[in-house]
Design a protein around this motif. Structure first.
Motif, mmCIF file in Angstrom:
data_model
loop_
_atom_site.group_PDB
_atom_site.id
_atom_site.type_symbol
_atom_site.label_atom_id
_atom_site.label_comp_id
_atom_site.label_asym_id
_atom_site.label_seq_id
_atom_site.Cartn_x
_atom_site.Cartn_y
_atom_site.Cartn_z
ATOM 1 N N ALA A 130 -5.090 -2.256 10.305
ATOM 2 C CA ALA A 130 -5.518 -3.648 10.158
ATOM 3 C C ALA A 130 -6.718 -3.764 9.233
ATOM 4 N N GLY A 131 -7.478 -2.689 9.083
ATOM 5 C CA GLY A 131 -8.661 -2.715 8.238
ATOM 6 C C GLY A 131 -8.374 -2.498 6.770
ATOM 7 N N ARG A 132 -7.125 -2.335 6.422
ATOM 8 C CA ARG A 132 -6.817 -2.122 5.015
ATOM 9 C C ARG A 132 -7.120 -3.379 4.224
ATOM 10 N N SER A 133 -7.417 -3.183 2.972
ATOM 11 C CA SER A 133 -7.772 -4.321 2.133
ATOM 12 C C SER A 133 -6.559 -5.215 1.896
ATOM 13 N N ASP A 134 -6.797 -6.495 1.852
ATOM 14 C CA ASP A 134 -5.746 -7.431 1.470
ATOM 15 C C ASP A 134 -5.820 -7.588 -0.041
ATOM 16 N N HIS A 135 -4.997 -6.831 -0.732
ATOM 17 C CA HIS A 135 -5.023 -6.857 -2.186
ATOM 18 C C HIS A 135 -4.402 -8.147 -2.703
ATOM 19 N N THR A 136 -4.890 -8.576 -3.863
ATOM 20 C CA THR A 136 -4.335 -9.765 -4.490
ATOM 21 C C THR A 136 -2.954 -9.438 -5.057
ATOM 22 N N VAL A 137 -2.213 -10.471 -5.391
ATOM 23 C CA VAL A 137 -0.895 -10.286 -5.998
ATOM 24 C C VAL A 137 -1.042 -9.492 -7.297
ATOM 25 N N GLU A 138 -2.060 -9.807 -8.067
ATOM 26 C CA GLU A 138 -2.297 -9.096 -9.335
ATOM 27 C C GLU A 138 -2.600 -7.613 -9.084
ATOM 28 N N GLU A 139 -3.424 -7.303 -8.073
ATOM 29 C CA GLU A 139 -3.726 -5.915 -7.755
ATOM 30 C C GLU A 139 -2.476 -5.170 -7.308
ATOM 31 N N GLU A 140 -1.644 -5.833 -6.509
ATOM 32 C CA GLU A 140 -0.399 -5.197 -6.067
ATOM 33 C C GLU A 140 0.520 -4.921 -7.256
ATOM 34 N N ARG A 141 0.600 -5.855 -8.189
ATOM 35 C CA ARG A 141 1.431 -5.671 -9.377
ATOM 36 C C ARG A 141 0.901 -4.515 -10.223
ATOM 37 N N GLU A 142 -0.423 -4.471 -10.436
ATOM 38 C CA GLU A 142 -1.028 -3.376 -11.206
ATOM 39 C C GLU A 142 -0.739 -2.028 -10.552
ATOM 40 N N ALA A 143 -0.919 -1.963 -9.240
ATOM 41 C CA ALA A 143 -0.695 -0.706 -8.521
ATOM 42 C C ALA A 143 0.768 -0.285 -8.605
ATOM 43 N N GLU A 144 1.671 -1.244 -8.493
ATOM 44 C CA GLU A 144 3.102 -0.919 -8.552
ATOM 45 C C GLU A 144 3.488 -0.409 -9.931
ATOM 46 N N GLU A 145 2.975 -1.036 -10.990
ATOM 47 C CA GLU A 145 3.283 -0.587 -12.349
ATOM 48 C C GLU A 145 2.773 0.823 -12.602
ATOM 49 N N LEU A 146 1.539 1.104 -12.172
ATOM 50 C CA LEU A 146 0.987 2.443 -12.367
ATOM 51 C C LEU A 146 1.736 3.462 -11.516
ATOM 52 N N ALA A 147 2.049 3.111 -10.275
ATOM 53 C CA ALA A 147 2.787 4.018 -9.398
ATOM 54 C C ALA A 147 4.168 4.341 -9.980
ATOM 55 N N ASP A 148 4.853 3.353 -10.528
ATOM 56 C CA ASP A 148 6.165 3.595 -11.146
ATOM 57 C C ASP A 148 6.053 4.566 -12.309
ATOM 58 N N LEU A 149 5.025 4.392 -13.127
ATOM 59 C CA LEU A 149 4.825 5.279 -14.274
ATOM 60 C C LEU A 149 4.513 6.698 -13.811
ATOM 61 N N LEU A 150 3.662 6.832 -12.800
ATOM 62 C CA LEU A 150 3.341 8.152 -12.249
ATOM 63 C C LEU A 150 4.582 8.813 -11.658
ATOM 64 N N LEU A 151 5.365 8.053 -10.909
ATOM 65 C CA LEU A 151 6.574 8.590 -10.296
ATOM 66 C C LEU A 151 7.538 9.090 -11.363
ATOM 67 N N GLU A 152 7.691 8.315 -12.412
ATOM 68 C CA GLU A 152 8.571 8.705 -13.505
ATOM 69 C C GLU A 152 8.108 10.014 -14.136
ATOM 70 N N ARG A 153 6.812 10.129 -14.377
ATOM 71 C CA ARG A 153 6.290 11.344 -15.030
ATOM 72 C C ARG A 153 6.321 12.550 -14.103
ATOM 73 N N LEU A 154 6.012 12.342 -12.829
ATOM 74 C CA LEU A 154 5.996 13.465 -11.885
ATOM 75 C C LEU A 154 7.383 14.005 -11.580
ATOM 76 N N THR A 155 8.366 13.128 -11.558
ATOM 77 C CA THR A 155 9.706 13.562 -11.149
ATOM 78 C C THR A 155 10.672 13.707 -12.313
ATOM 79 N N GLY A 156 10.262 13.261 -13.490
ATOM 80 C CA GLY A 156 11.152 13.347 -14.642
ATOM 81 C C GLY A 156 12.270 12.335 -14.598
ATOM 82 N N TRP A 157 12.161 11.357 -13.685
ATOM 83 C CA TRP A 157 13.198 10.340 -13.540
ATOM 84 C C TRP A 157 12.879 9.184 -14.455
ATOM 85 N N ASP A 158 13.856 8.654 -15.136
ATOM 86 C CA ASP A 158 13.664 7.556 -16.076
ATOM 87 C C ASP A 158 14.763 6.537 -15.862
ATOM 88 N N ASP A 159 14.381 5.287 -15.611
ATOM 89 C CA ASP A 159 15.364 4.217 -15.406
ATOM 90 C C ASP A 159 16.385 4.155 -16.530
#
Length: 190
Positions: A130-159
């Protein structure tokens, strides 16, 4: 932080990838489970504190992961327990992205409101999540974009490289194929 350009996101991703390559074992982990473990280590390095990963059942919860700061200065990263380590890795990379992007992490607090969304969590875990930060929509979008890029590079998977059924295939066949594209054949699984 304003909207990142593609170049800025790529540079940030490069910097995080360098941390993954600097693993104490001097090798990049080879399995999705190893990459999950290494994600926790990288978060610990970036935060300068102990980071504990906890995989918990989050049925019907409005989130799949959360990072919280404890009173002792350590952190706990809660991640939805999934049969797929690839899925867990995506969630952990999203949490790592919040850290890299300097999104605020709140201290653990009262978990009363969370009980409605995740009544199965133990009381202490509910207070922490419950103490986790309530991130803004923009922060969630930024985090998702960076996470997708990291996942792609770490696993070699490309859409773009994924083979999907032709456009004229039935919609349900395309949805199934899109969902399975993340999971290589059993003999090719890492």
């Amino acid at each position: 932080m304003g909207r990142m350009t593609r170049r800025e996101r790529g540079e940030l991703c490069d910097a995080v990838m360098e941390r993954f390559r600097a693993a104490p074992s001097a090798r990049v982990p080879g399995t999705h489970r190893d990459l999950c473990r290494r994600t926790g280590e990288v978060m610990s390095e970036l935060l300068g504190a102990r980071v504990e990963l906890r995989f918990v059942a989050l049925r019907d919860a409005p989130f799949s992961g959360a990072t919280v700061r404890l009173a002792d200065g350590g952190y706990v990263v809660f991640c939805a327990r999934s049969r797929s380590w690839y899925h867990r890795l995506g969630i952990l990379l999203h949490e790592l992205a919040h850290v890299v992007l300097d999104h605020r992490l709140d201290p653990a607090s009262d978990g009363g409101g969370l009980r409605r969304f995740a009544p199965h969590l133990p009381e202490r875990a509910a207070r922490i999540v419950a103490g986790r930060s309530d991130h803004t929509v923009e922060e969630e979008r930024e985090a998702e974009e960076l996470a997708d890029l990291l996942l792609e590079r770490l696993t070699g998977w490309d859409d773009a490289a994924a083979e999907l059924p032709p456009a004229e295939a039935a919609p349900q066949v395309r949805r199934i194929a899109e969902g399975l594209v993340h999971y290589p054949a059993k003999d090719a699984r890492r």
